[in-house]
Design a protein around this motif. Structure first.
Motif, short mmCIF file in Angstrom:
data_model
loop_
_atom_site.label_atom_id
_atom_site.label_comp_id
_atom_site.label_asym_id
_atom_site.label_seq_id
_atom_site.Cartn_x
_atom_site.Cartn_y
_atom_site.Cartn_z
N VAL A 66 39.96 38.37 35.99
CA VAL A 66 40.48 38.15 37.35
C VAL A 66 41.83 38.84 37.56
O VAL A 66 42.05 39.49 38.58
CB VAL A 66 40.58 36.64 37.65
CG1 VAL A 66 41.26 36.41 39.00
CG2 VAL A 66 39.19 36.03 37.66
N TRP A 67 42.72 38.70 36.56
CA TRP A 67 44.03 39.35 36.69
C TRP A 67 43.87 40.86 36.84
O TRP A 67 44.56 41.49 37.63
CB TRP A 67 44.91 39.05 35.48
CG TRP A 67 45.46 37.66 35.54
CD1 TRP A 67 45.10 36.58 34.76
CD2 TRP A 67 46.44 37.17 36.44
NE1 TRP A 67 45.79 35.46 35.13
CE2 TRP A 67 46.64 35.79 36.16
CE3 TRP A 67 47.19 37.74 37.47
CZ2 TRP A 67 47.53 35.00 36.86
CZ3 TRP A 67 48.09 36.96 38.17
CH2 TRP A 67 48.26 35.60 37.86
N MET A 69 41.34 42.35 38.13
CA MET A 69 40.82 42.64 39.47
C MET A 69 41.94 42.62 40.51
O MET A 69 41.90 43.35 41.49
CB MET A 69 39.73 41.64 39.83
CG MET A 69 38.46 41.87 39.03
SD MET A 69 37.26 40.59 39.25
CE MET A 69 35.93 41.21 38.22
N LEU A 70 42.93 41.75 40.28
CA LEU A 70 44.05 41.68 41.21
C LEU A 70 45.00 42.86 41.04
O LEU A 70 45.56 43.37 42.01
CB LEU A 70 44.82 40.36 41.02
CG LEU A 70 44.05 39.09 41.39
CD1 LEU A 70 44.85 37.84 41.03
CD2 LEU A 70 43.70 39.07 42.87
N ILE A 71 45.15 43.28 39.78
CA ILE A 71 46.12 44.34 39.49
C ILE A 71 45.50 45.75 39.66
O ILE A 71 46.20 46.71 39.99
CB ILE A 71 46.71 44.15 38.07
CG1 ILE A 71 47.58 42.89 38.09
CG2 ILE A 71 47.53 45.34 37.61
CD1 ILE A 71 48.00 42.40 36.73
N LEU A 203 39.97 48.75 43.57
CA LEU A 203 39.50 47.38 43.82
C LEU A 203 37.97 47.33 43.77
O LEU A 203 37.38 46.43 43.17
CB LEU A 203 40.01 46.89 45.18
CG LEU A 203 39.59 45.48 45.58
CD1 LEU A 203 40.18 44.45 44.63
CD2 LEU A 203 40.02 45.17 47.01
#
Lengths: 286, 230
Positions: A66-67, A69-71, A203
């Motif tokens: 998840v991190w 995907m955010l970064i 993304l």
């Protein structure tokens, strides 16, 4: 009628919607670099690759993708801005040169990825997992995330397009000399637009990673479809992009229920050719 | 000190030199007109001064050496440029253009409204795509955009070219208003317009200045007419 629809659209037709969303997601980044800026962006697939591997790397470090995907969009945007700043800003209005340079960059990033992560396939876990039922359809939750992400990104761009920043960016794209003579730094606007396009591609790469196997060739599988969507939808037109993604992604999704993936893709390409041939007639009538 | 000083300005398109070492200066409050045939290099000269074309030589504006400045920075220093063609952004409305023009000077909305009042027709078309305006209306919009930044020098490239006589009259009146607010470097082929504005004049031919003087004197002596006849 319902019988025909039932034959054409089987029960799990949500996957058709998810495929359309995938087409939108992967083509969105190219809308900025190719559609708006005119860069024949052969490195677009590699920004999708950067996003995918960022998700994998953070999964490796922190146990969750998840991190990553955010970064990922920020990593891809930073790499994109660097490429634009060092190489591409001297090549606007020279499409063949942008093609050659971005092709070289794509080789560089792909080989760099291979050196860092090896050619072995990697997996990114589905952060949510599972599936449920929505409006009578079987809906894998992660695919729903992808549909929502595509809708949110298109909506965000349409909103941004009407803001002062969006108007300035459009001005810099449609008439760079006039924008420059009015005090707007066209080179800054171009860098920002290119970076946004790369960030969106990153993304897309991160979000689609759990549904695919990561290899250094990961981005290539999306490159042709991205160009098809942007070209068919008319470069620079967000509305056209969404319609083209719906036509191409939808037709491929439906075909895949009735035949092999390869045959489905061949028919999709045929549809793209016919649609490209008919588009001027349709536009003229409208 | 002059507001604008250009020394040995040279501009090339590829291997071909178009402007061959031009020198000129514009004083504060002055109107300087560049007159010459099509292809003489007038528009190229203006674009180079505005920082929109690469050039060699020296350009000083308001005490700064702006020779290596980009167009955006030169504009923010107080120089506005009104192009001959492509003076609007396709796909943007008239209201979008006005917003763009006052972006860096939000406090000057009053000034923009004042200039917009010269051209009431634009106020009636705020929601219209600027690309669909008539040629004259597009020129009017270019005027308003350029003057909204309260420039000290305005570069005007053939502002009355290709417009109907009634619109031309409106634009000439606006030109008079502009000359009261700022110095003007005007490119013009229409001798009547140039005479209406008055001031000093340079005749440009094949990228060089071949005559200079007060425009009324040059016109009366027949110099301009002979230079403009093919």
């Amino acid at each position: 009628m319902s019988g025909v629809l039932a034959t054409l659209l089987p029960v799990d037709s949500f996957s058709v919607v998810a495929l359309v969303a995938t087409f939108v997601l992967v083509a969105l980044g190219l809308h900025f670099s190719f559609g708006l800026l005119g860069v024949v962006n052969m490195v677009h697939g590699e920004f999708i690759l950067v996003g995918g591997y960022a998700a994998f790397q953070f999964q490796d470090w922190l146990g969750s993708p998840v991190w990553g995907m955010l970064i990922a969009p920020f990593v891809a945007a930073a790499v994109g801005a660097l490429c634009e700043w060092t190489l591409l800003r001297r090549l606007y209005r020279r499409p063949l040169d942008t093609l050659m340079v971005t092709f070289g960059l794509s080789l560089l990033i792909r080989q760099g990825t291979q050196l860092r992560f090896s050619p072995n396939p990697r997996r990114v876990r589905d952060p949510i997992g599972g599936a449920g039922h929505l409006f009578g359809y079987n809906v894998p939750w992660w695919r729903l995330v992808i549909v929502v992400a595509a809708v949110v990104l298109v909506g965000a761009w349409l909103l941004l397009d009407r803001t002062s920043l969006g108007i300035r960016w459009r001005a810099a794209v449609v008439n760079p000399d006039l924008a420059e003579s009015m005090g707007y730094s066209v080179s800054r606007a171009r860098t920002a637009l290119f970076a946004v396009g790369c960030g969106v591609a990153g993304l897309a790469g991160a979000l689609l990673a759990p549904l695919n196997t990561l290899t250094p060739q990961y981005g290539l599988r999306f490159l042709v479809n991205s160009f098809l969507v942007v070209i068919l939808g008319k470069p620079g037109s967000m509305k056209g992009l969404v319609i083209a993604a719906a036509v191409l992604g939808g037709s491929l999704g439906i075909m895949q229920f009735h035949m092999s993936t390869v045959s489905g893709q061949m028919i999709m390409l045929l549809i793209a050719v016919v649609a490209a041939r008919l588009r001027p007639l349709v536009v003229a009538r409208a | 000190m002059s507001l604008l000083t250009v020394h040995d300005l040279r501009v090339s398109y590829g291997p071909t030199e178009i402007i061959h070492g031009i020198d000129l200066s514009v004083e504060r409050g002055e109107v300087l007109t560049l007159i010459g045939l099509n292809g003489a290099g007038k528009s190229t000269l203006l674009k180079a001064i505005a920082g929109l074309l690469p050039s060699s030589g020296r350009v000083e504006f308001d005490g700064n050496d702006v020779s290596r400045w980009r167009g955006a920075r030169i504009n923010r220093a107080g120089l506005a440029y009104v192009p001959q063609v492509n003076g609007v952004f396709a796909g943007l409305t008239v209201a979008d253009h006005l917003e763009l023009a006052r972006h860096f000077r939000a406090d000057r909305r009053g000034l923009q409204d004042e200039i917009l009042a010269w051209f009431p027709v634009l106020g009636e078309r705020l929601g219209q795509d600027a690309q669909t305006l008539s040629g004259g209306q597009r020129k009017m919009l270019s005027f308003v955009m350029a003057l909204s930044c309260e420039p000290t020098l305005v570069l005007l490239d053939e502002p009355t070219e290709g417009v109907a006589p009634v619109v031309r009259q409106q634009l000439v009146e606006a030109l008079h208003q502009v000359t009261e607010r700022a110095s003007v470097l005007l490119v013009e082929q229409n001798l009547d317009t140039a005479l209406a504005v008055g001031g000093r004049c340079l005749v440009v031919e094949r990228g060089m200045i071949v005559e200079s003087g007060q425009i009324t004197e040059l016109a009366a002596s027949g110099v301009i007419e002979s230079r403009l006849s093919v």
